[in-house]
Scaffold this active site. Sequence first.
Site, mmCIF file in Angstrom:
data_model
loop_
_atom_site.group_PDB
_atom_site.id
_atom_site.type_symbol
_atom_site.label_atom_id
_atom_site.label_comp_id
_atom_site.label_asym_id
_atom_site.label_seq_id
_atom_site.Cartn_x
_atom_site.Cartn_y
_atom_site.Cartn_z
ATOM 1 N N SER A 126 -29.118 75.337 73.414
ATOM 2 C CA SER A 126 -28.343 74.618 72.409
ATOM 3 C C SER A 126 -26.879 75.005 72.531
ATOM 4 C CB SER A 126 -28.853 75.018 71.026
ATOM 5 O OG SER A 126 -27.924 74.634 70.035
ATOM 6 N N TYR A 150 -31.620 81.764 64.463
ATOM 7 C CA TYR A 150 -31.966 80.647 65.349
ATOM 8 C C TYR A 150 -31.108 80.702 66.621
ATOM 9 C CZ TYR A 150 -31.355 76.012 67.349
ATOM 10 O OH TYR A 150 -31.216 74.979 68.239
ATOM 11 N N LYS A 154 -32.055 81.645 70.724
ATOM 12 C CA LYS A 154 -31.725 80.833 71.908
ATOM 13 C C LYS A 154 -30.943 81.676 72.922
ATOM 14 C CE LYS A 154 -33.437 76.787 70.791
ATOM 15 N NZ LYS A 154 -34.563 76.187 71.502
HETATM 16 C C1 UD1 Z 1 -26.524 72.246 63.421
HETATM 17 C C2 UD1 Z 1 -26.760 73.718 63.487
HETATM 18 C C3 UD1 Z 1 -26.752 74.147 64.928
HETATM 19 C C4 UD1 Z 1 -27.832 73.406 65.677
HETATM 20 C C5 UD1 Z 1 -27.669 71.907 65.509
HETATM 21 C C6 UD1 Z 1 -28.872 71.187 66.071
HETATM 22 C C7 UD1 Z 1 -25.954 74.622 61.360
HETATM 23 C C8 UD1 Z 1 -24.922 75.450 60.709
HETATM 24 N N1 UD1 Z 1 -25.766 74.400 62.676
HETATM 25 O O1 UD1 Z 1 -25.300 71.971 64.053
HETATM 26 O O2 UD1 Z 1 -26.955 75.534 65.041
HETATM 27 O O3 UD1 Z 1 -27.793 73.730 67.034
HETATM 28 O O4 UD1 Z 1 -27.556 71.574 64.132
HETATM 29 O O5 UD1 Z 1 -28.816 69.834 65.854
HETATM 30 O O6 UD1 Z 1 -26.911 74.170 60.748
HETATM 31 N N2 UD1 Z 1 -22.523 67.597 57.680
HETATM 32 C C9 UD1 Z 1 -22.103 67.131 56.458
HETATM 33 N N3 UD1 Z 1 -23.066 66.884 55.509
HETATM 34 C C10 UD1 Z 1 -24.398 67.063 55.730
HETATM 35 C C11 UD1 Z 1 -24.818 67.546 57.000
HETATM 36 C C12 UD1 Z 1 -23.839 67.813 57.932
HETATM 37 O O7 UD1 Z 1 -20.907 66.961 56.223
HETATM 38 O O8 UD1 Z 1 -25.198 66.822 54.819
HETATM 39 C C13 UD1 Z 1 -21.513 67.859 58.728
HETATM 40 C C14 UD1 Z 1 -21.449 69.284 59.225
HETATM 41 O O9 UD1 Z 1 -20.570 70.055 58.457
HETATM 42 C C15 UD1 Z 1 -20.964 69.088 60.667
HETATM 43 C C16 UD1 Z 1 -21.554 67.741 61.063
HETATM 44 O O10 UD1 Z 1 -21.863 67.077 59.850
HETATM 45 O O11 UD1 Z 1 -19.563 68.981 60.702
HETATM 46 C C17 UD1 Z 1 -22.820 67.857 61.884
HETATM 47 O O12 UD1 Z 1 -23.742 68.699 61.212
HETATM 48 P P1 UD1 Z 1 -25.247 68.920 61.747
HETATM 49 O O13 UD1 Z 1 -25.862 67.614 62.030
HETATM 50 O O14 UD1 Z 1 -25.926 69.825 60.790
HETATM 51 O O15 UD1 Z 1 -25.053 69.631 63.147
HETATM 52 P P2 UD1 Z 1 -24.241 70.968 63.534
HETATM 53 O O16 UD1 Z 1 -23.546 71.560 62.389
HETATM 54 O O17 UD1 Z 1 -23.401 70.630 64.710
#
Ligand code: UD1
Length: 338
Positions: A126, A150, A154
């Site tokens: 990842s 997590y 990895k």
């Molecule tokens: C998350 C994980 C990461 C993992 C990846 C797998 C965390 C902190 N990180 O990454 O370790 O490898 O998923 O797919 O969980 N966002 C919102 N509102 C929401 C959900 C997300 O604003 O309800 C934003 C987040 O702040 C981020 C973006 O959307 O900027 C993407 O978030 P997400 O889909 O959770 O992925 P990652 O944070 O990149």
Amino acid sequence: MLKSILVTGGAGFIGSHTVVELLVAGHQVVVMDNLSNAKPSVLARIRGLADRDFTFIEADVCDRDSLREVFHQHDIGAVIHFAGLKAVGESTRLPLDYYRNNFCGTLGLLETMKGFGCRNLVFSSSATVYGDPAEVPIREEFPLSATNPYGRSKLMIEDLCRDLASSESGWRIALLRYFNPVGAHPSGLLGEDPQGIPNNLMPYLLQVAAGQRPSLEVFGQDYPTPDGTGVRDYLHVVDLAKGHLAALKALPGLQGAVPINLGTGKGYSVLEMIQALERTVGHPIPWRVGPRRPGDIAQCYADPSRAQELLGWRASLDLDTMCRDGWNWQQNGAASQF
Ligand code: UD1
């Protein structure tokens, strides 16, 4: 006789899409999955989409006896290892589960592979192993770090693979560092089926768009990015599945354990993702700004040139296709699973 490909976690989100691609390409496939995060109906859907059969073994990758049995019964030429736990928040509450499933599961798999003389592995790593990168786009040589169990699991597996590959020749391991997999199979028959409240942006946004949740909380609008929201490299799951086939094909040319980014190389902000999905669904999606999520980083997108060089692979499906296929799954596929 043609050797088989063992796919652990082959009933999951990325695994199921990869098994379809493997079958369509003519591979013999053995899937091992404990169905802890997948429905049994996925298996029939994979068979239907590929119009080919495969062997399914319902077992946990941590179960050494089952692993040995699989290698006894089948001539396994290579393993694609997806089986593992993947929720960051949960990993901080249940670290033992994460280290046992992810790390010990892989350790047992590698020991079994070594025992049977199989040294070809494609591993689901990842982009989380880059921690908070100093710059973007992210290249494979960047320093590695982890901030939660997590991510550490990895990273520990990557280290294990590197140590193993340098201890004896013959190991060919592709450490595929995924960026943000989204979308679903265009048929609407395979997709991500999050249990409970989705952790990741796309599944949450799809549920808000479908009226199942009132609104999306945007986690912070004060990041040093063009619109202040987090930027990520979203990648269509079918492109990602094809990346595994490309890696499998390229394994004979790899030496040791080689990390390879699988991303598009393009970053989109949370607000851009909302707008893209609004275009697809044809109505506004409610959202509001909340605080930053602890552990989140501002920007994360890949330099995908090594994948192009070593695997001859690049992502080809754009953001509108990711939204269209994700929405199709949200409306038709997820609910019809049993
Ligand atoms: C998350 C994980 C990461 C993992 C990846 C797998 C965390 C902190 N990180 O990454 O370790 O490898 O998923 O797919 O969980 N966002 C919102 N509102 C929401 C959900 C997300 O604003 O309800 C934003 C987040 O702040 C981020 C973006 O959307 O900027 C993407 O978030 P997400 O889909 O959770 O992925 P990652 O944070 O990149």
